[in-house]
Design an enzyme around this catalytic site. Sequence first.
Site, PDB file in Angstrom:
ATOM      1  N   CYS A  57       0.731  -1.012   0.030  1.00 40.25           N
ATOM      2  CA  CYS A  57      -0.018  -0.116  -0.114  1.00 40.25           C
ATOM      3  C   CYS A  57       0.915   1.225   0.001  1.00 40.25           C
ATOM      4  CB  CYS A  57      -1.020  -0.194   1.211  1.00 40.25           C
ATOM      5  SG  CYS A  57      -2.101   1.366   1.375  1.00 40.25           S
ATOM      6  N   HIS A  79      -7.771  -4.367  -2.699  1.00 43.55           N
ATOM      7  CA  HIS A  79      -6.556  -3.870  -2.104  1.00 43.55           C
ATOM      8  C   HIS A  79      -6.282  -4.360  -0.652  1.00 43.55           C
ATOM      9  CE1 HIS A  79      -3.580  -0.182  -2.147  1.00 43.55           C
ATOM     10  NE2 HIS A  79      -3.919  -0.371  -0.819  1.00 43.55           N
ATOM     11  N   ASP A  87      -9.156  -3.337  -7.111  1.00 40.14           N
ATOM     12  CA  ASP A  87      -8.587  -2.183  -6.093  1.00 40.14           C
ATOM     13  C   ASP A  87      -9.346  -1.092  -6.420  1.00 40.14           C
ATOM     14  OD1 ASP A  87      -7.102  -0.628  -4.821  1.00 40.14           O
ATOM     15  OD2 ASP A  87      -5.256  -1.978  -5.303  1.00 40.14           O
TER      16      ASP A  87
END
Length: 285
Positions: free
Chosen positions: A172, A252, A219
């Site tokens: 991330c 994600h 995502d």
Amino acid sequence: MVGVAKRDKHRNLQSAFSYIRSQISAFSFPHSEKNPRFSGEMANEAKPCPCDIGDKIEYGGLGEEVQIEHIKAYVVKPPASEKAIIVIQDIFGWQLPNTRYMADMLSANGYIAICPDFFVGKEPWSPSHDWSTFQQWLEDKKPTDIKKEVDVVLRYLKEQCGAKHIGVVGFCWGGVATHYIALQYQEIKAGVSVYGIVREREDRFDLKSPTLFIFAENDAVIPLDQVTTLETRLKEKCTADFQVKIFPKQTHGFVHRKREDINPDDKHYIEEARTDMINWLNKYM
């Protein structure tokens, strides 16, 4: 003989994964809960964060916390190794148990693993925060403004840990930081950027280190058109080895924030991505 070697390598990876899972088996895992350690009272429903904090892991880790000049870090070491991986946190901070689980997994595969506090004591993001304030929160925590901390960690790994081969893995926020480091540091042997892209730099396709980019098909943070553009431009401009891989049906955070033991539909993709990560590091380090 090649087939035997590949089977042995796969068996060793699976053994490492099993070892780490065995270390956390004594902890309780309420299947219905999300990680509450950094979540405040509850997630903000008005402006929810698209970056889900993921499955709860009550995990203390196998390493120790140390002070390295002006930053703290979580460090875990195998019995003997000259190879080290800098594990870079997501927006939820360096103490997130899920990230320490990844560091311990890397250590079980023969790497010194260090997860520094790249926020340098500043408050990590919390699901209870209003997502509309995210850019304000990010202002003094830019993942491309970490050179001072990276230099401190590199010096520690070389001088205190005897590391001669150093790689980077980030998730991330840390995926963006990993991409940045791969652009800046020739000495980094390999990088794995997990759902993170540097977007604003003109030199963002000029990788100095072999880099694997892992993305999720669904995502909400990184649209697929950005991933396609990244791969296209890397093919045009990049001279270092790279790979861009998209995992179908995933979201994600799936590599480090989803627990494979309670997500049967995602287990194959979680384990495949983690194996890809380790194989990439092994190849170049």
